[in-house]
Design an enzyme around this catalytic site. Structure first.
Site, PDB file in Angstrom:
ATOM      1  N   VAL A 204      33.363 -50.459  60.178  1.00 15.08           N
ATOM      2  CA  VAL A 204      32.752 -51.787  60.161  1.00 15.08           C
ATOM      3  C   VAL A 204      33.839 -52.819  59.893  1.00 15.08           C
ATOM      4  CG1 VAL A 204      31.172 -53.349  58.944  1.00 15.08           C
ATOM      5  CG2 VAL A 204      30.435 -51.018  59.487  1.00 15.08           C
ATOM      6  N   LYS A 205      33.866 -53.814  60.748  1.00 16.72           N
ATOM      7  CA  LYS A 205      34.797 -54.920  60.552  1.00 16.72           C
ATOM      8  C   LYS A 205      34.019 -56.075  59.935  1.00 16.72           C
ATOM      9  CE  LYS A 205      37.344 -58.288  63.159  1.00 16.72           C
ATOM     10  NZ  LYS A 205      37.742 -58.729  64.482  1.00 16.72           N
TER      11      LYS A 205
END
Ligand code: R5P
Length: 298
Positions: A204-205
């Site tokens: 997840v960014k």
């Protein structure tokens, strides 16, 4: 669906306790994945440090030729050696990045909006899995707008990418989007990062926020922090340092590298913070030192 009435705020994050289901694999939450996924994740996250420096240059897919990204063919060769992973669109990578660099690629596979519109949240999955495989993508990057107009379609796009990526062992990187009107609070990032991980994104960014330790603790996959708008080199290194110290597994930095006065020096300083645990102050000194050396040799 649980009744949201009387919902209690989450409190017990056990931030000081390491994630417990890693087995002998170095990427958080990936112990139960198959060999191909692990191989691709290992190209992104260095097995020796468990971290990554991603160079983001996908801005053109909705912004056009942003400052610093006018000539990708000239820029990327200067920086690629210092990045573990290149994040870009298929058009940018195919045209302007030599395949011989053999870098891992986080391929931007969602789009649908442009800066000519107020609402940028209308994105869907636009790149076929066949093309992602042909690009030898190490991850599929899908922008997801939690709490915005495009929430439903972007959540569907993310899940679609996870479904297809699982079929071919390509991890999906869910990208937490922050639109103009969207909040950037700890509460929001706790919600968005956890949602994306629960949809099955293997990475997840997101953005750095207060109490980032809680966000990292409550998300069972690695968090990679975006750089955001250009700030001073010193502040950008502090952002990278705080992110890593609070549990991020790396950074995905764009403008604070390619819009820097000295992009080569900046990405090397970021590398020291991420992979060598250098403090932000030391890294800034290092940046200044490299910049001066460059001036002397010109
Ligand atoms: C923006 O839409 C892209 O996802 C960028 O890759 C991301 O925002 C990281 O770049 P920057 O560090 O410039 O924010």
């Amino acid at each position: 669906m649980a009744d949201v009435e009387g919902l209690r705020n989450a409190k017990r994050f056990a931030e000081d306790v390491d994630f417990s289901n890693n087995g002998d694999f170095h990427v958080k939450g990936a112990a139960n994945l198959d060999w191909g996924m692990k191989d691709r994740l290992s190209r992104i996250f260095r097995p020796d440090t468990k971290k990554t420096v991603m160079l983001a240059f996908d801005h053109g897919y909705f912004m056009g030729p942003t400052s610093g990204l006018e000539r990708l063919d000239l820029l990327i060769p200067r920086l690629a050696d210092y990045a573990d992973c290149l994040m870009g669109t298929r058009g940018a990578i195919r045209t302007s990045v030599p395949a011989s660099y053999n870098k891992s690629v986080a391929l931007r596979v969602s789009s649908g909006s442009s800066i000519l519109q107020d609402d940028l949240s209308k994105e869907s999955l636009v790149v076929s899995m066949e093309d992602a495989i042909k690009m030898n993508a190490s991850a599929l990057a899908v922008q997801t707008f939690v709490g915005a107009d495009g929430q439903k379609e972007t959540i569907e796009a993310l899940n679609q990418a996870v479904n297809l990526g699982s079929r071919y062992s390509i991890p999906t990187m869910g990208v937490v989007a922050v639109g103009k009107e969207m909040e950037r609070t700890t509460r929001f990032f706790l919600l968005a990062t956890r949602m994306l991980a629960e949809f099955g994104a293997q990475i997840v960014k997101t953005y750095y926020c207060e109490d980032f330790e809680k966000v990292a603790s409550a998300t069972p996959v690695p968090l990679v922090v975006a750089g955001g708008k250009k700030v001073s080199e010193e502040d950008a290194l502090t952002l990278a340092y705080k992110s890593i110290q609070s549990g991020a597994a790396g950074v995905d930095m764009g403008r604070n590298i390619f819009q820097s006065d000295n992009p080569e020096a900046m990405i090397q300083a970021v590398n020291r913070v991420v992979h060598e645990g250098m403090s932000d102050k030391q890294a800034y000194e290092f940046y200044l030192h490299l910049s001066n050396l460059t001036k002397e040799t010109v």
